[in-house]
Design a protein around this motif. Structure first.
Motif, PDB file in Angstrom:
ATOM      1  N   SER A 148      -6.590  -2.445 -42.703  1.00  0.00           N
ATOM      2  CA  SER A 148      -6.767  -2.009 -44.087  1.00  0.00           C
ATOM      3  C   SER A 148      -6.378  -0.548 -44.270  1.00  0.00           C
ATOM      4  CB  SER A 148      -8.219  -2.195 -44.499  1.00  0.00           C
ATOM      5  OG  SER A 148      -9.043  -1.415 -43.651  1.00  0.00           O
ATOM      6  N   ALA A 149      -6.700   0.269 -43.284  1.00  0.00           N
ATOM      7  CA  ALA A 149      -6.491   1.715 -43.401  1.00  0.00           C
ATOM      8  C   ALA A 149      -5.019   2.078 -43.464  1.00  0.00           C
ATOM      9  CB  ALA A 149      -7.156   2.424 -42.233  1.00  0.00           C
ATOM     10  N   ARG A 150      -4.147   1.167 -43.035  1.00  0.00           N
ATOM     11  CA  ARG A 150      -2.717   1.447 -43.057  1.00  0.00           C
ATOM     12  C   ARG A 150      -2.197   1.597 -44.485  1.00  0.00           C
ATOM     13  NH1 ARG A 150      -0.272   0.988 -37.858  1.00  0.00           N
ATOM     14  NH2 ARG A 150       1.556   1.695 -38.974  1.00  0.00           N
ATOM     15  N   ILE A 151      -2.979   1.148 -45.430  1.00  0.00           N
ATOM     16  CA  ILE A 151      -2.575   1.211 -46.840  1.00  0.00           C
ATOM     17  C   ILE A 151      -2.242   2.646 -47.264  1.00  0.00           C
ATOM     18  CG2 ILE A 151      -4.931   1.426 -47.804  1.00  0.00           C
ATOM     19  CD1 ILE A 151      -4.124  -0.504 -50.016  1.00  0.00           C
ATOM     20  N   ALA A 152      -2.955   3.616 -46.693  1.00  0.00           N
ATOM     21  CA  ALA A 152      -2.746   5.008 -47.094  1.00  0.00           C
ATOM     22  C   ALA A 152      -1.339   5.499 -46.735  1.00  0.00           C
ATOM     23  CB  ALA A 152      -3.801   5.906 -46.456  1.00  0.00           C
ATOM     24  N   GLY A 153      -0.743   4.888 -45.725  1.00  0.00           N
ATOM     25  CA  GLY A 153       0.596   5.300 -45.335  1.00  0.00           C
ATOM     26  C   GLY A 153       1.672   4.858 -46.305  1.00  0.00           C
ATOM     27  N   ARG A 168      10.352   4.067 -47.666  1.00  0.00           N
ATOM     28  CA  ARG A 168      10.962   4.166 -46.337  1.00  0.00           C
ATOM     29  C   ARG A 168      10.119   3.490 -45.258  1.00  0.00           C
ATOM     30  NH1 ARG A 168       8.655   8.874 -47.799  1.00  0.00           N
ATOM     31  NH2 ARG A 168       7.393  10.074 -46.340  1.00  0.00           N
ATOM     32  N   PHE A 169       8.842   3.231 -45.550  1.00  0.00           N
ATOM     33  CA  PHE A 169       7.988   2.576 -44.552  1.00  0.00           C
ATOM     34  C   PHE A 169       7.902   1.059 -44.748  1.00  0.00           C
ATOM     35  CE2 PHE A 169       5.843   6.921 -44.593  1.00  0.00           C
ATOM     36  CZ  PHE A 169       6.525   7.344 -43.461  1.00  0.00           C
ATOM     37  N   PHE A 170       8.672   0.548 -45.703  1.00  0.00           N
ATOM     38  CA  PHE A 170       8.652  -0.902 -45.939  1.00  0.00           C
ATOM     39  C   PHE A 170       9.812  -1.568 -45.203  1.00  0.00           C
ATOM     40  CE2 PHE A 170       5.505  -2.017 -49.227  1.00  0.00           C
ATOM     41  CZ  PHE A 170       4.954  -0.770 -49.422  1.00  0.00           C
ATOM     42  N   PRO A 171       9.674  -2.858 -44.835  1.00  0.00           N
ATOM     43  CA  PRO A 171       8.522  -3.738 -45.010  1.00  0.00           C
ATOM     44  C   PRO A 171       7.313  -3.255 -44.204  1.00  0.00           C
ATOM     45  CG  PRO A 171      10.138  -4.762 -43.564  1.00  0.00           C
ATOM     46  CD  PRO A 171      10.770  -3.532 -44.121  1.00  0.00           C
ATOM     47  N   HIS A 172       6.119  -3.501 -44.763  1.00  0.00           N
ATOM     48  CA  HIS A 172       4.910  -2.979 -44.117  1.00  0.00           C
ATOM     49  C   HIS A 172       4.543  -3.767 -42.846  1.00  0.00           C
ATOM     50  CE1 HIS A 172       2.927  -6.386 -45.881  1.00  0.00           C
ATOM     51  NE2 HIS A 172       3.062  -5.956 -47.123  1.00  0.00           N
ATOM     52  N   THR A 196      -2.428  11.665 -49.253  1.00  0.00           N
ATOM     53  CA  THR A 196      -3.112  10.665 -48.429  1.00  0.00           C
ATOM     54  C   THR A 196      -3.653  11.280 -47.145  1.00  0.00           C
ATOM     55  OG1 THR A 196      -1.055  10.044 -47.330  1.00  0.00           O
ATOM     56  CG2 THR A 196      -1.680   8.757 -49.260  1.00  0.00           C
ATOM     57  N   MET A 197      -4.718  10.674 -46.670  1.00  0.00           N
ATOM     58  CA  MET A 197      -5.318  11.096 -45.408  1.00  0.00           C
ATOM     59  C   MET A 197      -5.711   9.860 -44.635  1.00  0.00           C
ATOM     60  SD  MET A 197      -8.087  14.094 -45.682  1.00  0.00           S
ATOM     61  CE  MET A 197      -8.383  14.855 -44.131  1.00  0.00           C
ATOM     62  N   HIS A 198      -5.262   9.768 -43.407  1.00  0.00           N
ATOM     63  CA  HIS A 198      -5.627   8.642 -42.549  1.00  0.00           C
ATOM     64  C   HIS A 198      -6.599   9.225 -41.522  1.00  0.00           C
ATOM     65  CE1 HIS A 198      -3.832   4.921 -40.304  1.00  0.00           C
ATOM     66  NE2 HIS A 198      -5.128   4.927 -40.284  1.00  0.00           N
TER      67      HIS A 198
END
Lengths: 81, 279
Positions: free
Chosen positions: B52-57, B10-14, B63-65
């Motif tokens: 880079s940190a957006r990868i966790a989403g 649901r969060f794609f496209p990134h 996951t933890m941001h």
């Protein structure tokens, strides 16, 4: 072993951002960008199912479905791919 | 399971730019996890701040941001309370080695079982292209418009010196090697560091006139070589990639478990003695 045959080259046009990485690095020049800057399979008959486009796509927008199947299980030790 | 099953579609496209290397790291990581056959509920991904940190989403694990540079610190806490979980900590170059530099070396020294991924695009992309500790001498950035005079860390040498028990390096161009090294790093019991040289065509590439994402990938192809190759002897400027260190060392959580057992035995003895004396 029998060469894998391409069944379908799926490109998710909503996710593709047209970076052209798949087009440039395809060893058989199967893919091209269309007028909307989205990748599409221009010459699917040349595809050798190496899946390099699928592995390199930054947008996870490509999936190669070949006759050998897509989800092969690999052992957990040693070379994975 | 296909790699699609591991993402939050649901969060794609990134949000990453066209041709961004971070998407390729995500791709390689998912393939590695799929090949190992890990369950989504076994994995915790902890990230800090930055592109880079957006990868966790985007991944459908626990996951933890978290806060900038402190991903490893949060991951340490999670691992200590739930040692059975697999910790994966992707970080940017600034996140891991500038803001989080101290956490990084101490996490490596403790040898806690987790996988630190340094997604090295040599720039702070999200904030507009400032130089990072991995940009290197002579590079251009928003904060070094007349070229950078700071020298870069060598992530591999730094991690080895800090005591990491698994150290690898690869690039986004070498997609299969990336998935392979990441897989081995995840399986490895101990602190694993994997540096992945990643392209930022928008900031680093543009400011340093490196061309498109494709040109930057060609650059990775031409300027790296497998560890100990003949090409490296001929041209020492080539960057080596592969697994540099892979050794068995006592793992932190297992050692801590032993300390708990030792302490429990001592307490038990003391209680029994106390009980006797009381009688």
């Amino acid at each position: 072993m029998e060469e894998p045959k391409l069944k379908e080259l799926v490109i998710n046009r909503d996710w593709c951002k047209g970076c052209g990485i798949c087009v440039h690095f395809c060893p058989k020049k199967v893919l091209e960008l269309d007028d909307n800057e989205k990748a599409f399979a221009k010459r699917p008959e040349d595809c050798i199912c190496c899946k390099l486009c699928e592995f390199r796509c930054p947008d996870l927008a490509i999936e190669i479905i070949s006759s050998r199947g897509t989800a092969r299980r690999a052992p957990t030790k040693g070379l994975l791919l | 399971m296909a790699i699609r099953d591991y993402i939050r579609e649901r969060f794609f496209p990134h949000i990453w730019c066209p041709g961004c290397g971070h998407g390729m790291v995500l791709n390689g990581l998912l393939r590695a996890i799929e090949k190992i056959g890990l369950d989504k509920n076994e994995i915790v991904m902890v990230s800090g701040i930055g592109c880079s940190a957006r990868i966790a989403g985007y991944v459908d694990f626990h996951t933890m941001h978290t806060i900038h540079g402190r991903a490893l610190a949060f991951a340490t806490g999670i691992k200590m309370s739930r040692p059975e979980l697999k910790l994966i900590v992707p970080m940017g170059d600034g996140d891991a080695l500038a803001i989080g530099g101290n956490h990084f070396i101490h996490a490596a020294r403790r040898n806690m079982d987790m996988t630190a991924i340094v997604m090295n695009n040599r720039v702070y992309g999200m904030t507009g292209g400032q130089y990072s500790p991995l940009s290197g001498y002579g590079t251009m950035s928003t904060t070094s418009p007349y070229s950078n005079i700071d020298h870069a860390f060598d992530v591999v040498e730094l991690s080895v010196a800090a005591g990491a028990s698994f150290v690898g390096r690869t690039t986004t161009y070498h997609a299969k090697q990336m998935a392979d090294i990441l897989g081995q790093a995840i399986i490895h019991k101990g602190f694993s560091v994997v540096e992945i040289m990643s392209q930022c065509p928008t900031c680093f590439g543009r400011q340093n006139r490196l061309g498109s994402a494709i040109d930057m990938l060609e650059h990775f192809k031409e300027n790296t070589t497998p560890i100990g190759s003949k090409a490296k002897q001929k041209n020492p400027d080539l960057i080596e990639r592969g697994i540099f260190v892979q050794k068995k060392m006592p793992e932190y959580c297992s050692e801590y478990e032993k300390i708990i057992e030792r302490a429990m035995v001592t307490v038990h003895h003391r209680d029994r003695r106390g009980h006797r004396e009381y009688n």
